[in-house]
Design a protein around this motif. Sequence first.
Motif, mmCIF file in Angstrom:
data_model
loop_
_atom_site.group_PDB
_atom_site.id
_atom_site.type_symbol
_atom_site.label_atom_id
_atom_site.label_comp_id
_atom_site.label_asym_id
_atom_site.label_seq_id
_atom_site.Cartn_x
_atom_site.Cartn_y
_atom_site.Cartn_z
ATOM 1 N N LYS A 84 -24.251 38.518 13.769
ATOM 2 C CA LYS A 84 -25.115 37.322 13.845
ATOM 3 C C LYS A 84 -26.480 37.607 13.232
ATOM 4 C CE LYS A 84 -23.098 34.082 16.567
ATOM 5 N NZ LYS A 84 -22.570 32.915 15.930
ATOM 6 N N VAL A 85 -27.037 38.780 13.530
ATOM 7 C CA VAL A 85 -28.345 39.149 12.978
ATOM 8 C C VAL A 85 -28.257 39.260 11.457
ATOM 9 C CG1 VAL A 85 -30.052 41.019 12.830
ATOM 10 C CG2 VAL A 85 -29.235 40.241 15.070
ATOM 11 N N LEU A 86 -27.212 39.908 10.960
ATOM 12 C CA LEU A 86 -27.045 40.036 9.507
ATOM 13 C C LEU A 86 -26.898 38.668 8.841
ATOM 14 C CD1 LEU A 86 -24.709 43.161 9.267
ATOM 15 C CD2 LEU A 86 -27.155 43.033 8.774
ATOM 16 N N GLN A 90 -29.454 37.146 6.154
ATOM 17 C CA GLN A 90 -28.946 36.670 4.864
ATOM 18 C C GLN A 90 -29.320 35.212 4.645
ATOM 19 O OE1 GLN A 90 -27.629 38.461 2.448
ATOM 20 N NE2 GLN A 90 -27.470 36.687 1.145
ATOM 21 N N ARG A 91 -29.174 34.386 5.685
ATOM 22 C CA ARG A 91 -29.518 32.969 5.572
ATOM 23 C C ARG A 91 -31.012 32.802 5.275
ATOM 24 N NH1 ARG A 91 -28.315 30.702 10.704
ATOM 25 N NH2 ARG A 91 -30.507 30.841 11.209
ATOM 26 N N ASP A 92 -31.852 33.576 5.968
ATOM 27 C CA ASP A 92 -33.297 33.520 5.723
ATOM 28 C C ASP A 92 -33.640 34.005 4.323
ATOM 29 O OD1 ASP A 92 -33.839 32.419 8.153
ATOM 30 O OD2 ASP A 92 -34.602 34.257 9.072
ATOM 31 N N LYS A 93 -32.929 35.032 3.873
ATOM 32 C CA LYS A 93 -33.172 35.557 2.523
ATOM 33 C C LYS A 93 -32.828 34.503 1.482
ATOM 34 C CE LYS A 93 -32.215 39.764 -0.080
ATOM 35 N NZ LYS A 93 -31.430 40.987 -0.108
#
Length: 193
Positions: A84-86, A90-93
């Motif tokens: 979930k953190v990854l 990734q979504r934020d990136k």
Amino acid sequence: MNTYSSYSDKELFDLLKNGNRNAFAEIYDRYWALLYKHAYRLIKDQDLAQDVVQEVFVSLWDKIKAIDLQFSISSYLYTAVRNKVLNLIQRDKVKNNYIESLANFVASSEAITDYRLREGLLKEKIEKEVAALPSKMRQVFEMSRIQNMSHKQIAEELNLSDKTVKKQMSNAIKILRLKLGGFLILSILLKLL
């Protein structure tokens, strides 16, 4: 009253598979703080870490029938938090890359629009001042700067001496320099024409 705190993770998981809410509550109580610390270490944001852990537990409850536990429940939960953190990172990136790309596009399109507007206004001013030159001087200037003819070619075509062409060009540049406000604008003029 049945106390679930003495049950093993495997026993709790088996009860949870059958929809036992008390088994879920025990797993939640047992692992929430540990998973929160794990998530917080990864993303350094308390609210996001809490959200990640909540999402993992909601997902566990919603998908329990489909989960085939290969290892321990703790391994499953830690892996789910990490994933979930990854995904969040990734979504934020992707979002940040999109925002940065959009900002660059807006900045460059504003600069291009502003440049084109100034270029158009300058070109219009230059054309007006060139048109105001005396006719022979304007003709020599346009042949030199627009048609890219040499002084010698202009002299031959207009049946003038080379000195007269040079003098006409010199006078045209002086007049335009005065009218257009300096050497800098004149250098732009010479590039545009």
